[in-house]
Scaffold this active site. Sequence first.
Site, PDB file in Angstrom:
ATOM      1  N   GLY A  28      63.961  -6.833   0.412  1.00  0.00           N
ATOM      2  CA  GLY A  28      65.325  -6.349   0.645  1.00  0.00           C
ATOM      3  C   GLY A  28      65.411  -4.834   0.586  1.00  0.00           C
ATOM      4  N   TYR A  44      52.261  -1.086 -16.277  1.00  0.00           N
ATOM      5  CA  TYR A  44      53.023  -2.052 -15.482  1.00  0.00           C
ATOM      6  C   TYR A  44      53.225  -3.367 -16.232  1.00  0.00           C
ATOM      7  CZ  TYR A  44      54.404  -5.013 -11.603  1.00  0.00           C
ATOM      8  OH  TYR A  44      55.092  -5.891 -10.809  1.00  0.00           O
ATOM      9  N   HIS A  90      67.466  -1.523 -10.667  1.00  0.00           N
ATOM     10  CA  HIS A  90      67.694  -2.819 -10.016  1.00  0.00           C
ATOM     11  C   HIS A  90      67.918  -3.955 -10.992  1.00  0.00           C
ATOM     12  CE1 HIS A  90      66.854  -1.674  -5.803  1.00  0.00           C
ATOM     13  NE2 HIS A  90      66.287  -0.647  -6.411  1.00  0.00           N
ATOM     14  N   ARG A 109      61.644 -16.001  -7.943  1.00  0.00           N
ATOM     15  CA  ARG A 109      60.349 -15.557  -8.427  1.00  0.00           C
ATOM     16  C   ARG A 109      60.112 -16.256  -9.757  1.00  0.00           C
ATOM     17  NH1 ARG A 109      59.590 -11.612 -10.931  1.00  0.00           N
ATOM     18  NH2 ARG A 109      61.710 -10.788 -10.989  1.00  0.00           N
ATOM     19  N   ARG A 146      53.675 -12.083 -11.571  1.00  0.00           N
ATOM     20  CA  ARG A 146      53.249 -11.622 -12.897  1.00  0.00           C
ATOM     21  C   ARG A 146      52.467 -12.663 -13.694  1.00  0.00           C
ATOM     22  NH1 ARG A 146      59.114  -9.068 -14.500  1.00  0.00           N
ATOM     23  NH2 ARG A 146      59.389  -8.091 -12.473  1.00  0.00           N
ATOM     24  N   ASP A 173      70.461 -11.447 -14.326  1.00  0.00           N
ATOM     25  CA  ASP A 173      69.898 -10.948 -13.083  1.00  0.00           C
ATOM     26  C   ASP A 173      70.676  -9.695 -12.696  1.00  0.00           C
ATOM     27  OD1 ASP A 173      68.151 -11.069 -10.957  1.00  0.00           O
ATOM     28  OD2 ASP A 173      68.638 -13.134 -10.440  1.00  0.00           O
ATOM     29  N   LEU A 184      69.548 -11.444  -4.914  1.00  0.00           N
ATOM     30  CA  LEU A 184      69.716 -11.380  -3.468  1.00  0.00           C
ATOM     31  C   LEU A 184      69.656 -12.756  -2.824  1.00  0.00           C
ATOM     32  CD1 LEU A 184      67.606  -8.186  -2.701  1.00  0.00           C
ATOM     33  CD2 LEU A 184      70.052  -8.376  -3.116  1.00  0.00           C
ATOM     34  N   TYR A 230      91.298  27.685 -29.855  1.00  0.00           N
ATOM     35  CA  TYR A 230      90.426  27.933 -31.004  1.00  0.00           C
ATOM     36  C   TYR A 230      89.245  26.946 -31.070  1.00  0.00           C
ATOM     37  CZ  TYR A 230      88.794  28.642 -35.748  1.00  0.00           C
ATOM     38  OH  TYR A 230      87.999  28.879 -36.831  1.00  0.00           O
ATOM     39  N   ASP A 231      89.518  25.670 -31.454  1.00  0.00           N
ATOM     40  CA  ASP A 231      88.414  24.706 -31.635  1.00  0.00           C
ATOM     41  C   ASP A 231      87.723  24.380 -30.313  1.00  0.00           C
ATOM     42  OD1 ASP A 231      88.656  23.500 -34.563  1.00  0.00           O
ATOM     43  OD2 ASP A 231      90.682  23.856 -33.786  1.00  0.00           O
ATOM     44  N   ASP A 267      88.861  24.542 -23.869  1.00  0.00           N
ATOM     45  CA  ASP A 267      87.829  23.543 -23.594  1.00  0.00           C
ATOM     46  C   ASP A 267      88.348  22.128 -23.406  1.00  0.00           C
ATOM     47  OD1 ASP A 267      88.444  23.367 -26.458  1.00  0.00           O
ATOM     48  OD2 ASP A 267      86.880  21.833 -26.429  1.00  0.00           O
TER      49      ASP A 267
HETATM   50  C1  GDG Z   1      65.151  -7.495  -8.583  1.00  0.00           C
HETATM   51  C2  GDG Z   1      66.216  -7.866  -9.606  1.00  0.00           C
HETATM   52  C3  GDG Z   1      67.945  -7.619  -7.811  1.00  0.00           C
HETATM   53  C4  GDG Z   1      61.794 -15.289  -2.600  1.00  0.00           C
HETATM   54  N1  GDG Z   1      60.906 -16.246  -2.267  1.00  0.00           N
HETATM   55  C5  GDG Z   1      60.357 -15.891  -1.120  1.00  0.00           C
HETATM   56  C6  GDG Z   1      60.919 -14.700  -0.716  1.00  0.00           C
HETATM   57  N2  GDG Z   1      61.810 -14.342  -1.653  1.00  0.00           N
HETATM   58  C7  GDG Z   1      62.653 -13.151  -1.612  1.00  0.00           C
HETATM   59  C8  GDG Z   1      64.107 -13.528  -1.522  1.00  0.00           C
HETATM   60  C9  GDG Z   1      64.780 -12.291  -2.053  1.00  0.00           C
HETATM   61  C10 GDG Z   1      63.753 -11.737  -3.036  1.00  0.00           C
HETATM   62  O1  GDG Z   1      62.533 -12.411  -2.798  1.00  0.00           O
HETATM   63  C11 GDG Z   1      64.163 -11.983  -4.493  1.00  0.00           C
HETATM   64  O2  GDG Z   1      65.182 -11.103  -4.811  1.00  0.00           O
HETATM   65  P1  GDG Z   1      66.148 -11.280  -6.063  1.00  0.00           P
HETATM   66  O3  GDG Z   1      67.234 -10.310  -5.968  1.00  0.00           O
HETATM   67  O4  GDG Z   1      66.670 -12.675  -6.050  1.00  0.00           O
HETATM   68  O5  GDG Z   1      65.245 -11.100  -7.380  1.00  0.00           O
HETATM   69  P2  GDG Z   1      64.104 -10.049  -7.949  1.00  0.00           P
HETATM   70  O6  GDG Z   1      62.855 -10.154  -7.197  1.00  0.00           O
HETATM   71  O7  GDG Z   1      64.000 -10.361  -9.400  1.00  0.00           O
HETATM   72  O8  GDG Z   1      64.700  -8.574  -7.758  1.00  0.00           O
HETATM   73  C12 GDG Z   1      67.386  -8.535  -8.892  1.00  0.00           C
HETATM   74  C13 GDG Z   1      66.835  -7.138  -6.899  1.00  0.00           C
HETATM   75  O9  GDG Z   1      65.767  -6.552  -7.667  1.00  0.00           O
HETATM   76  C14 GDG Z   1      67.365  -6.075  -5.923  1.00  0.00           C
HETATM   77  O10 GDG Z   1      67.937  -5.006  -6.585  1.00  0.00           O
HETATM   78  O11 GDG Z   1      68.871  -8.353  -7.038  1.00  0.00           O
HETATM   79  O12 GDG Z   1      68.405  -8.827  -9.821  1.00  0.00           O
HETATM   80  O13 GDG Z   1      65.699  -8.728 -10.598  1.00  0.00           O
HETATM   81  O14 GDG Z   1      64.979 -11.356  -1.039  1.00  0.00           O
HETATM   82  O15 GDG Z   1      64.406 -13.836  -0.187  1.00  0.00           O
HETATM   83  N3  GDG Z   1      60.585 -14.081   0.435  1.00  0.00           N
HETATM   84  C15 GDG Z   1      59.662 -14.686   1.221  1.00  0.00           C
HETATM   85  N4  GDG Z   1      59.060 -15.843   0.859  1.00  0.00           N
HETATM   86  C16 GDG Z   1      59.372 -16.477  -0.274  1.00  0.00           C
HETATM   87  O16 GDG Z   1      58.804 -17.539  -0.573  1.00  0.00           O
HETATM   88  N5  GDG Z   1      59.322 -14.107   2.384  1.00  0.00           N
END
Ligand code: GDG
Length: 727
Positions: free
Chosen positions: A30, A86, A165, A273, A311, A372, A376, A499-500, A679
């Site tokens: 994203g 990391y 994020h 994830r 991870r 979260d 997304l 003053y202050d 101030d």
């Molecule tokens: C961090 C923050 C915040 C998932 N499975 C597959 C796949 N995905 C893609 C989804 C989505 C992305 O991975 C997961 O995004 P999330 O936002 O749900 O979660 P995090 O990875 O933890 O992201 C979160 C984000 O950053 C953005 O700021 O929203 O809160 O934790 O796009 O579609 N993509 C593909 N195959 C999969 O099997 N191609």
Amino acid sequence: MSKTIIVSNRLPVKITDDNGELTLSASEGGLATGLGSIYQQGENVWIGWPGMDITEPEQQKEVTEKLKAIKLIPVFLNQEEISEYYEGFSNEILWPIFHYYASTFTNYRQSNWDFYQLVNTKFKEAVVSIAEPGDTLWIHDYQLLLLPGMLRKALPGLKIGFFLHIPFPSYEMFRLIPWRAQLLEGMLGADLIGFHTYDDVQHFIDAVARILPYNSSSNIISVRDRPVVAEAFPMGIDDKKYAALTEKDEVKEQIALLNQNFKDIKIILSIDRLDYSKGILQRLEAFELLLNQYPQYLEKMVLYMIVVPSRDTVPQYKELRDEIDKRVGNINSLYRTIEWTPILYFYRSFPIETLSALYYIADVGLVTPMRDGMNLVSKEYVASRTQNNGVLILSEMAGASKELIDALIVNPNNIGDIMQAIVKALNMSESEQKTRMESMREVVSKFNVFHWVKIYMDKLNEVKELQRSRESRHIDNHIGLKIKEAFRAAKKRILFLDYDGTLVQFQNNIQQANPDAALYQLITQMVSDEANEVVLISGRDYRNMEDWFGQTGVDLISEHGAWQKLRDGEWESIIGLNDIWKVDIMPILKAYVDRTPGSFIEEKSFSLVWHYRKSPEGLGELRSNELINNLTYLIKDKGLQLLPGNKVIEIKNLEVNKGKAALSRLYQRKYDFILAIGDDHTDEDIFNTIPDTAFTIKVGSMMSAARFYLRHTEEVREFLTDLTKPV
Ligand code: GDG
């Protein structure tokens, strides 16, 4: 030409190693989609770790070359750095704490911290080697919290944005981290700090207020003399991409296949994830409860669950994976029939086309993270519902729940609640589905990822502008000289000095902020010139002002103007003021003193002040908000005004303010040089009322109607000493 540099821990690229032959392909997360519009333009670049341990110099060179062609610059990390910075610091300390998973077992290893600093320094060097004055930086996420601060030191003029994020936790969690102050200082190196939600912003500002000595006013934090803005920018997705995907032949084929396989069976979709913050186990529990409590749904629905490996070198993640395997196995073995398996579980990733097909056919999107930042997946589900049907069940702990309010919002800890939401979703009428989905689709479409990038960048530019205008109003040699020329040319001058916080610094005890010898000397210098009328204009009690300055030859205005005294005259109060209202207000203030340790009441002749400077941080603010709410209605018909100041709340007669008091002085005589320095926001009344030709000066860096700025009390004293020194 100035450029924009994106920095994140990972580069948006996948590297695959085929027997030593490395191939690179852009990954389409994203963030990469959103920022694609930036880093692929002109001279812009993206700096980050390519995601592999590449140690051979030859191979590094090769990768660097290949990445350069797609505008990416690598920061190579060795195995030890990856595991300490990391996996260790980022994923075993920051991630759990920021997601409210701290436990007494959290191991705050010093070596993790050392490497975190070291790797942030590595990133800094990579940026410094290519950054030029005028460049814009946009740094992402929790792995690089120190980087903005390091860059601010190395290249002070840089325009730096930072975006977190993941959630920013409440102070009670954040304070657990031994290196909390350094982490905040690091973030404050940025000019604009972005979060997904308003709550995150509040938590961050609160942590800064409690841990660092910086003042803030609403969402602007004054870091020394640099205003830093913290604000919510909920991240969006490329909704059109997800809608368009459903029209692709490849996706349509998969949809057809799925429809065939799941005829008359409702699909509940879950995609995450592998992470304990995603609430996967709790979701399974809710699903099992449903199977148990509502046998009528057996063979009528499936939970289609995708968990993407992530991870898995971190022990907790391995354990989580094993636990999911076990639970899914148990549930399936208990409820499976020859023709039907309740949970279809996949521990792997799929191409986006498969996700699209699943999003498109799933009757229910089940997204129940324990915490979260945004999430997304929930937005992608909505964007893929081009038929305006389907039901989203969304955890209230996901940032997305603040926007997608037409989802079925659940508490992810409440297993029964999740179960009920699934039942409700399975039975929701088409018209209700449509109403809810349409309104969510509107939100997802309007606040898409391009909009997110645009409003973030616009704001970053605006903050920089604000800093520049603030900077240009700071009294430097040039402006100082101009004021001095006007001063010298004038025959009759008046100097209004608060003053202050203006002539002396704030102290915990109000009586401790007494004038020192140097200040008396400065006053003597100022009043020794007959052409100067020096007016100390303060909110303090008049008896107090009399004690300190009665004999110094200055004019005094105290209690915001309720009392005045000319240098050789007597104290006089404004005619018609009364204080009978004190009888009603005093008991309320006393009740707050009883409930707030460290707070006390100061009684002036025409006002009452509740002080909370010595109260525990946070409690004072909390009570002061309560008090304001409490008094707002009460004071309305009493002709009173509430004046929240620096750790005080003052209740005074409406008709009294410093602006009116200053103006009344200006009516009495003609002055050809008017100066006012102050101030806090009671001084804004002066800045706003006296003529535009006056030299008005704000101390600090808060927003102000004053024409000029000085940074602190020492600068004020230096400025006045220089201005009024005899020639
Ligand atoms: C961090 C923050 C915040 C998932 N499975 C597959 C796949 N995905 C893609 C989804 C989505 C992305 O991975 C997961 O995004 P999330 O936002 O749900 O979660 P995090 O990875 O933890 O992201 C979160 C984000 O950053 C953005 O700021 O929203 O809160 O934790 O796009 O579609 N993509 C593909 N195959 C999969 O099997 N191609």
